[in-house]
Design an enzyme around this catalytic site. Sequence first.
Site, PDB file in Angstrom:
ATOM      1  CG  HIS A 122      -1.882   1.159   1.236  1.00  0.00           C
ATOM      2  ND1 HIS A 122      -3.028   1.149   0.470  1.00  0.00           N
ATOM      3  CD2 HIS A 122      -1.868   2.365   1.883  1.00  0.00           C
ATOM      4  CE1 HIS A 122      -3.684   2.284   0.650  1.00  0.00           C
ATOM      5  NE2 HIS A 122      -3.009   3.034   1.505  1.00  0.00           N
ATOM      6  CG  ASP A 158      -5.880  -0.227   2.568  1.00  0.00           C
ATOM      7  OD1 ASP A 158      -5.715  -1.311   1.992  1.00  0.00           O
ATOM      8  OD2 ASP A 158      -6.249   0.810   1.977  1.00  0.00           O
ATOM      9  CB  CYS A 722      46.968  26.622 -12.685  1.00  0.00           C
ATOM     10  SG  CYS A 722      45.216  26.964 -12.521  1.00  0.00           S
TER      11      CYS A 722
END
Length: 881
Positions: A122, A158, A722
């Site tokens: 469910h 349920d 860099c």
Amino acid sequence: QALRHFSTGRVYFKNKLKLALIGQSLFGQEVYSHLRKEGHRVVGVFTVPDKDGKADPLALVAEKDGTPVFKFPKWRVKGKTTKEVAEAYRSVGAELNVLPFCTQFIPMDIIDSPKHGSIIYHPSILPRHRGASAINWTLITGDKKAGFSVFWADDGLDTGPILLQRSCDVEPNDTVDTLYNRFLFPEGIKAMVEAVQLIADGKAPRIPQPEEGATYEGIQKKENAEISWNWSAEVLHNWIRGHDKVPGAWTEINGQMVTFYGSTLLTSSVPPGEPLEIKGAKKPGLITKNGLVIFGNDGKALMVRNLQFEDGKMIPASQYFSAGETSVVELTAEEVKVAETIKVIWAGILSNVPVIEDSTDFFKSGASSMDVARLVEEIRQKCGGLQLQNEDVYMATKFEDFIQKVVRKLRGEDQEAELVVDYVSKEVNEMTVKMPYQCFINGQFTDADDGKTYDTINPTDGSIICKVSYASLADVDKAVAAAKDAFENGEWGRMNARERGRLMYRLADLLEENQEELATIEALDSGAVYTLALKTHIGMSVQTFRYFAGWCDKIQGSTIPINQARPNRNLTFTKKEPLGVCAIIIPWNYPLMMLAWKSAACLAAGNTLVLKPAQVTPLTALKFAELSVKAGFPKGVINIIPGSGGIAGQRLSEHPDIRKLGFTGSTPIGKQIMKSCAVSNLKKVSLELGGKSPLIIFNDCELDKAVRMGMGAVFFNKGENCIAAGRLFVEESIHDEFVTRVVEEIKKMKIGDPLDRSTDHGPQNHKAHLEKLLQYCETGVKEGATLVYGGRPVQRPDIDGVLQRANNTEYGLASGVFTRDINKAMYVSEKLEAGTVFINTYNKTDVAAPFGGVKQSGFGKDLGEEALNEYLKTKTVTLEY
């Protein structure tokens, strides 16, 4: 029964059951298949009768396997089980009934008949939302958690004891479909298999459901789904998404019922639009480029994407005032072939329809939502990877309209409505520069969750360019969730590699088409000299995306010969697979180029990404985000979050859903990132860290070239590089002449406005960096260096001596050597401890050549084929046959 499984390195026993599967749908089919794979024996399948000549997916797979299949239209008459049903059920001898998804009422004598009874799936966290439409009610009522329960069936609705439950968070813009596809479907299948095994092993619990907090809601009908305009925006949003697609939340506009689909909460400012009067609404809606904006009674807004009229026609809400103006396109010969292929696909799905005509309606002919997924997938497989959305089918239900939509999509005319962007505009460099300034998350520009901003500064004059969203922890989490959903459930994860490459080529084209604007933004935000930005910052970004676009459909594994498991034979092969969600943190020296170096390889490999630009240079990254949408990248694939490293960057390194982090920056921060990545979830890391690159100039060099290139090695991109040669070693015999020439050339350099075409050296990127450079100069003088005109001769006895000095650092990003002696050059390049060695040149990088450092300059590669491996994982598969 007990089955013994053999696998490399382990032997285990598992109890197995005889099962009756009662239910239907793809979910039922998957549960059936997974239970069989685990060794359980499905002795019978009880499902619904064929509809319009088509069997349910569960029936199809079971019949193919030879499993007995029973299709009863009803199980009982006047409250009693029919004889036919009872006899059929008893004949299979099941020990447990498994009901993964069932719309029929099953008699209690069948439920209680097997040894272990019956278990049911469910889709809610019971006892909340008992009854049908549980997923819808989870959204309608605004639950923060969704989930499912596997429970023991009893005679209530349920109400039986809980065997196991699972839950997940409900995201702000979740729908029934996203919840189901992300969690309820895949995790539900696993849970059903787990539940059956717990029963087989005698370990399954029976936990009574509490009545406290229990709710029951029935199936919503259309007449009950009308929107109330007395609700807040959040309640409106929950009502609309909870009714999407069935039965559809509606209101009255211009005298007719109009149903709303595709609701999202609007977190950014309300875009401009044309007013639309809505009956009962206190404030008119707005038809905008992205859809219909509506307002709650709290003044907050939400966006509705699609509208459906009473005749069933669905349109993008953005086209409300232009609906009906679209002309019919004439098909080319190639498009006619595509249409014929699609007609065959329609005929296969609508097997009850004798002839597919232009007026044939997909849904009125008996198709269901399950058939939509099949149609979309078949078209993708048989029409060259054409990627439609389920929504495309709902918006063009008649065959003629559907073909028109397909053709427009093929021609690129049916793209999503234009992205809504709040720009900061500036008249500069003889153009109007339009700069996004908000976070870019899940395909939308949005303010930071807490509304915070910060100033981004023009380093040329110290003026404020604009205020930029300052990403919070919540924004990082949203971006990662969007990237994860795009990877696991979105179009990107299903896209074939060649189509991925097509998008990257398109993005490269757009970068090139907008290169002047991008270079101008780079000059404003980072101080980069415009001409250099145009050639390098932007130019190499374009090259990088084109290079990696070509790699998309060339990533492959290999086959491996292994010892055969005689008398059987084995096949072992490897696959290269994307990692998932990747984080990328880039520096401020080349804002767009560093983005391209990392993100292009990441995307080519099939990953999704969350990128944090440097706090001081966010603007080209946000412009890139805008262009990615224009290129057609699905939402969630690319996310950009400007902000601080301490907040956004740290959260990325710690986030459990990120599988790889690529970083370019300082060594101390790289160490912290590596530590956080290891402690959090051992995510893969690549680091490009500090430089301190040496450049060695021997006396047999070509001096003019060495001076020119040596200056470039130091001053290229204002020295913000860099691989800048921070240490020059010049052989003693030419030292003085070299220094003199360098000083003469430096005096000729023009320092000034980066947008001036004659400028050689622009402003340093930001004030803190400038101050650090001045501090280094002072330190050098204090330590004995002579400022500007050179220094004392340094003893350089031989090559090995200078190599020892060059390598006397914990860094190793790049290096260089100038000499005419090829043997000397090769010897030095072999001995230099650096990721890159330049010989008689410097700064010569290329998108096809791997780039990265050694020692504390980091590990991992950007660019080249090796960069792809940073964003891929290798899977080994061994098959016995």
